[in-house]
Design a protein around this motif. Sequence first.
Motif, mmCIF file in Angstrom:
data_model
loop_
_atom_site.group_PDB
_atom_site.id
_atom_site.type_symbol
_atom_site.label_atom_id
_atom_site.label_comp_id
_atom_site.label_asym_id
_atom_site.label_seq_id
_atom_site.Cartn_x
_atom_site.Cartn_y
_atom_site.Cartn_z
ATOM 1 N N LEU A 95 0.819 -1.209 0.000
ATOM 2 C CA LEU A 95 0.000 0.000 0.000
ATOM 3 C C LEU A 95 0.855 1.262 0.000
ATOM 4 N N PRO A 102 -6.008 1.504 -2.695
ATOM 5 C CA PRO A 102 -6.276 0.272 -1.942
ATOM 6 C C PRO A 102 -6.932 -0.820 -2.786
ATOM 7 N N THR A 161 -6.327 2.216 5.157
ATOM 8 C CA THR A 161 -5.707 1.942 3.860
ATOM 9 C C THR A 161 -5.671 3.165 2.955
#
Length: 711
Positions: A357, A364, A495
């Motif tokens: 990430l 994401p 995320t």
Amino acid sequence: MTATRVGAGADPYVLPMPRPDSPVVLAKWISPGNTHPNSRYQDPVWALAPLIDNPASQLCRIFWRNCPAPLRGQLKLITWTMINGQLKPTYLHGRGAQARARTSGGDMYATCNEWMQLARWLHRNGVTDLGACTTERWRSFLGERLAGVARTTAAIVCGRLTDLWAFGRLSAAPTGIAQPPWETESVDDFLPAADGSHAENTTEPLDPQVLGPLLTWAIRFVDDFADDILTAWAERNRLTGLAAAGKATTTTWAALEDLLLPMLRDGKALPASTGKHKASLSRQYVAALTGASVGQIHRFALKHDLATVVQQHPGPCPLDAPVRGRLDGRPWREHMDFHETPELMRHLVTAAAVTCLYLTGMRPQEVQNLRSGCCPDPRPTTDGAPGRHLIRSHHFKNVTDSDGNHVSAGEVRAVPWVAITPVVHAIRVLERIVPEAELLLGSAHHFTQDGAGSLRAGTLNLRIKDFVTWINREAAAKNLTGQAVPDDPHGPINTNRFRRTLAWHIARRPGGLVALAIQYGHMRTVLDARTSSRYGTRSRGGIHTVLDVETALTAADTAARLRDQLAAGERISGPATQRALTAAAHVPRFEGRIVPRTFVPKARAYLARDGIVLFDNSDALLICAFKRDTALCEPGPGANAPRQYDCRPGCPNTVRTDTHAQLLRQRAEELDHLADRLPPPVARRLRTNADRLRTTADTHDSTARTAEALR
């Protein structure tokens, strides 16, 4: 009142009236590979999964019990029309490039929920027919609905409510609902003030004090602990299989006595499973070691009162697995434990996800859709040099078909992502866990109830939280000062924050003050090669959009600081002095980190002012008034920032202030102190560097002038 439209088939955008057994999603909108069950019009719950091909997306369902009964029939028909119809081009014209004839299943779900909010409000106010929703009722509802709502959210709400009117006109039985007043008046009159206080904010980057230890531990898991964890996991699975096959015999009873009775006599701790409340004998582990059945172990434990003993002396359940990983110079575990291994496996997957990430710049959903085999080992180049690792996978943002409709499955990105070494290692770890061609974060392989597809964003966010808890517990237990992850001042780690954080660190930490120092520079090299490497283009802004924003904010901060220093009487020197004065005099102030969407073109325009954009280089102790054609760091033809990790003496773009000269002398003193404790050859080099720094500072002192004197 509503009436079925006569001759509805004459208009191709008007759908015929559905029957009770009509499918909720017509076959033409279901992709060949989508096997999710379809609902029927009469069902109380409508599954939208037949519209969703993205493994990372939530499989949505519409619950009609949430809609008041008097309005349910009308709203069902309009929703079915939205699911299976398309808005007319004449309606979409002038509504912006993002307007779509059809949207995603998830967006349809959110739109229907918005319509249900209106239906519940109407029902509370005595309205039982959508045709009675007049302009004045629209105004009253919106005034309540948007109370305390941010401007961007309010605009989305207005758009979804407008769709109710638009699709209502395309249904087989139009309701006669009034056109929302913001369609004929200025929508700004209905939205909260654009003061930047709410949704104008973009996602906050993670604090450097948070990201540093988090990324360090993530890479530590991937590089140093992965082999130990995966080997222990295989051994645990082997023991679990043995335990499941256990049988109660006289031989296994004797094996229990041989294993446990000596521990009792010697007062040793018994193999325990430590739950949330109390420790208990690890029957599964004991069954695997002895071949006994779980029932036989239960009877043995009752006979010898093992429950009491194990609560007083709970012990480990060591696995026959090596421990090769090191932590702070020592083995990170005395042994791999039967009951800890599943937790470590979850953290290993989380660590790999965090690495991907942060260090790819992917969104994401793009990380969630990576599959085993997406990053093959590259072939050597023609000159024998190793090639770059490239990741080939799907992207989803703004992916549409030839008619401009949203494509749920996305498409393979024409330009692959570049993978740096930590990302390659993370992918290789995940590939050892999942079968070939499967999703690297597939929920079927990673201890979750998420169902089909990949780990959901919410699940990943919870696992990141658990990972941080484990890190802090481990750092405290091992007395690893400074390696704990503090609370982020801007809220939970999720995320969506990693992508902007990457841009923030590339722009503001060119020397890599957080972690992976050299890799930050390498990532800017990759990301700036927009034309030659085709990593990204202006038509698909991607990570470049985020990077441009952070770079512009950084440059503006540098120019503002220089203006304040000059106003306070500091002097300035260097070949780019006049350009630096111009930049400082015309810099806008960007307070905080509030970044409206309209800032992106402003950021690009700001960076395009070649020669008068300032970058502070804390490693070289100077300011670069970046001009591509004269920069000695050899930036690419499309670069909008210098290669700050490759700053070279004598560059005509440099300037220094009195503060820089002071810092040069401080660093020279630090080198001298260090040289006093090192062998003579190294000490000589350090003192030479110290002398060079003092000479640079002396040159500044002799040539520097105030801003007033230079005007």
